[in-house]
Design a protein around this motif. Structure first.
Motif, short mmCIF file in Angstrom:
data_model
loop_
_atom_site.label_atom_id
_atom_site.label_comp_id
_atom_site.label_asym_id
_atom_site.label_seq_id
_atom_site.Cartn_x
_atom_site.Cartn_y
_atom_site.Cartn_z
N ARG A 128 2.57 -5.33 -10.23
CA ARG A 128 2.13 -4.04 -10.56
C ARG A 128 0.55 -3.85 -10.34
O ARG A 128 -0.33 -4.68 -10.92
CB ARG A 128 2.38 -3.85 -11.88
N LEU A 129 0.15 -2.89 -9.57
CA LEU A 129 -1.06 -2.70 -9.05
C LEU A 129 -1.54 -1.75 -10.00
O LEU A 129 -2.75 -1.26 -9.67
CB LEU A 129 -1.28 -2.15 -7.53
N GLY A 130 -0.96 -0.93 -10.70
CA GLY A 130 -1.43 0.07 -11.49
C GLY A 130 -0.10 0.92 -12.24
O GLY A 130 1.01 0.33 -12.03
N THR B 186 8.48 -3.32 -0.70
CA THR B 186 8.57 -1.78 -1.02
C THR B 186 7.69 -1.77 -2.16
O THR B 186 7.21 -2.78 -2.85
CB THR B 186 9.84 -1.49 -1.30
N PHE B 187 7.49 -0.60 -2.48
CA PHE B 187 7.02 -0.03 -3.87
C PHE B 187 7.61 1.07 -4.53
O PHE B 187 8.40 1.85 -3.92
CB PHE B 187 5.79 0.21 -3.61
N ARG C 17 3.47 6.18 -10.03
CA ARG C 17 4.55 6.18 -9.49
C ARG C 17 4.94 5.10 -8.68
O ARG C 17 6.16 4.79 -8.62
CB ARG C 17 5.00 7.59 -9.05
N TYR C 18 4.11 5.18 -7.59
CA TYR C 18 4.46 4.00 -6.39
C TYR C 18 3.55 3.01 -6.70
O TYR C 18 3.06 2.27 -5.51
CB TYR C 18 4.56 4.64 -5.11
N GLU C 19 3.18 2.49 -7.78
CA GLU C 19 2.10 1.28 -7.86
C GLU C 19 2.65 -0.10 -8.28
O GLU C 19 1.94 -1.00 -8.73
CB GLU C 19 0.98 1.80 -8.76
N THR C 20 3.97 -0.30 -8.00
CA THR C 20 4.53 -1.32 -8.38
C THR C 20 5.22 -1.99 -7.31
O THR C 20 6.17 -1.54 -6.35
CB THR C 20 5.68 -1.65 -9.56
N VAL C 21 4.73 -3.26 -6.37
CA VAL C 21 5.36 -3.64 -5.24
C VAL C 21 6.42 -4.71 -5.56
O VAL C 21 6.30 -5.54 -6.45
CB VAL C 21 4.12 -4.45 -4.33
N LEU C 22 7.45 -4.61 -4.74
CA LEU C 22 8.67 -5.54 -5.07
C LEU C 22 8.77 -6.10 -3.84
O LEU C 22 8.90 -5.58 -2.55
CB LEU C 22 10.06 -4.74 -5.45
N LYS C 23 9.02 -7.37 -3.91
CA LYS C 23 9.61 -8.35 -2.45
C LYS C 23 11.11 -8.29 -2.71
O LYS C 23 11.85 -8.67 -3.53
CB LYS C 23 8.95 -9.62 -2.59
N VAL C 24 11.89 -7.55 -1.56
CA VAL C 24 13.34 -7.68 -1.57
C VAL C 24 14.02 -8.45 -0.47
O VAL C 24 15.32 -8.24 -0.18
CB VAL C 24 13.39 -5.97 -1.29
#
Length: 202
Positions: free
Chosen positions: A121-123, A143-144, A126-133
């Motif tokens: 979580r970068l913040g 993706t985020f 709305r699109y501030e959580t990065v996921l490795k898929v």
């Protein structure tokens, strides 16, 4: 490290190559209200592939670019989410991420937590959580999305049109299949029928 390749996995309007190009080289996509700065490195993606991710997408909040609900990825939803993977440099991915977070480009975000543990979580935005898929060809697929699911909100016709054309372009789907996929997503379901969306896609 700046040139280290990784995959950006797009599941929303960036499924559409022409629209995603605005994130790389700058510009305003057709039908959108926002002009994008572009990346420090404006070169096109090194490769691209149609992919799917476990989970699904839903529409929520209100887009400042398109109006209506925006697409978010939720790995806890049933099924699989259709997406498109673009091979970028780490620096390009960081600039795409900054533009989605509505921040200035130029920050080389530390993505080590997402790559090592699958989520970062970068913040609060709305699109501030990065996921490795996943991984592909030895490179991480990132993706985020939002940090937690939001109440559904129906998307607009221009946004659905962009997503539908992106699905057809990336996956080779018929208009009917793309429309059926989008109409079943939370937020669109009950507001848009497959026939409505198919008509948007011509």
């Amino acid at each position: 490290m700046d040139d280290e390749p990784l995959w950006y996995v797009a599941y929303g309007s960036n499924l559409h190559r022409e629209r995603f190009r605005c994130y790389l080289s700058g510009g305003r996509p057709r039908g959108g209200a926002r002009h994008y700065t572009g990346c420090r490195d404006p070169r096109p993606a090194g490769a691209e592939h149609p992919v799917t991710m476990p989970g699904g997408i839903y529409f929520a909040l209100t887009s400042l670019t398109w109006g209506g609900g925006m697409a978010f990825y939720d790995p806890a939803l049933p099924g699989r989410a259709a997406a498109r993977a673009y091979l970028l440099t780490r620096r390009q991915f960081c600039d795409v991420l900054s533009q989605e977070m509505r921040r200035d480009i130029g920050a080389d975000h530390d993505l080590s937590e997402a790559i090592a543990h699958g989520r970062q979580r970068l913040g609060p935005g709305r699109y501030e959580t990065v996921l490795k898929v996943g991984e592909r060809a030895g490179h991480p697929m990132l993706t985020f999305t939002a940090p937690a699911p939001h109440p559904p909100n129906a998307p607009t016709a221009p946004y659905l049109t962009m997503l539908g054309h992106g699905l057809r372009e990336a996956h080779g789907w018929s208009a009917e299949r793309a429309a059926s996929y989008l109409a079943r997503r939370p937020g669109a379901r009950g507001h848009w029928t497959p026939r409505d969306i198919c008509d948007l896609l011509g």
